[in-house]
Design an enzyme around this catalytic site. Structure first.
Site, PDB file in Angstrom:
ATOM      1  N   ASP A  50      36.937  28.234  30.099  1.00  0.00           N
ATOM      2  CA  ASP A  50      36.887  28.694  28.713  1.00  0.00           C
ATOM      3  C   ASP A  50      36.813  27.626  27.837  1.00  0.00           C
ATOM      4  O   ASP A  50      37.293  26.446  27.848  1.00  0.00           O
ATOM      5  CB  ASP A  50      38.242  29.407  28.777  1.00  0.00           C
ATOM      6  CG  ASP A  50      38.648  30.257  27.385  1.00  0.00           C
ATOM      7  OD1 ASP A  50      37.696  30.138  26.557  1.00  0.00           O
ATOM      8  OD2 ASP A  50      39.274  31.074  27.601  1.00  0.00           O
ATOM      9  N   HIS A  60      37.124  28.213  24.293  1.00  0.00           N
ATOM     10  CA  HIS A  60      37.524  28.643  22.881  1.00  0.00           C
ATOM     11  C   HIS A  60      38.489  27.719  22.445  1.00  0.00           C
ATOM     12  O   HIS A  60      39.625  27.627  23.056  1.00  0.00           O
ATOM     13  CB  HIS A  60      38.232  30.442  23.171  1.00  0.00           C
ATOM     14  CG  HIS A  60      37.007  31.048  23.529  1.00  0.00           C
ATOM     15  ND1 HIS A  60      36.579  31.709  24.886  1.00  0.00           N
ATOM     16  CD2 HIS A  60      36.512  31.871  22.595  1.00  0.00           C
ATOM     17  CE1 HIS A  60      35.936  32.446  24.680  1.00  0.00           C
ATOM     18  NE2 HIS A  60      35.684  32.795  23.383  1.00  0.00           N
TER      19      HIS A  60
END
Length: 151
Positions: A13, A15
């Site tokens: 990920d 983000h």
């Protein structure tokens, strides 16, 4: 004495917005934050927790594959004799329709607290203070954060 928390985004990920907001909110609340950034492996979380004598580990995941990324995480912590609160939050499952079931799944995996992507930073701060037995005196001067973390 400030409590040390390890913060990062697990797995593949990338983000970063959520942990940036959490880093600022936790720091403003008086925590010593070690922000590992994005695409962090389980081993990096464990190594940082040991190196910084962490009081808690906060894992973020927004791309929906947290279950795969966190499998065995608590076994790794235990194998390094780390017994500390672990939190996870974000958009934890693709097509996350039943939040209660998602929360229970991550609790069964060993997480102390599980938060959805709409959780206010102050809720996590309050939970940390409770779980780490942070006194009211230690909390003086920390202002509630009105920042909302969303995907």
């Amino acid at each position: 004495m400030p409590r040390t928390v390890i913060l990062g985004v697990i797995g593949s990920d990338a983000h970063v917005v959520g942990i940036t907001i959490l880093d600022q909110a936790l720091s403003a609340a008086g925590f010593d934050v070690v922000n590992l950034g994005v695409q962090t492996s389980q081993a990096e979380f464990v190594d940082a927790a040991k190196a910084h004598d962490a009081d808690a580990v906060l894992v973020s995941s927004l791309y929906g594959h947290a279950e795969q990324d966190c499998r065995g995480f608590h076994d790794r912590l235990a194998s390094d004799s780390l017994d500390l609160p672990t939190y996870i939050g974000g958009n934890l499952a693709v097509g996350q329709d039943d939040w209660d079931e998602t929360r229970r799944r991550f609790e069964r995996m060993g997480f102390t607290r599980v938060f959805d992507s709409e959780t206010e930073p102050q809720e996590a701060i309050d939970a940390l203070c409770l779980d780490l037995d942070v006194s009211a005196t230690e909390r003086e001067g920390s202002e509630p954060q009105s920042i909302r973390v969303t995907t």
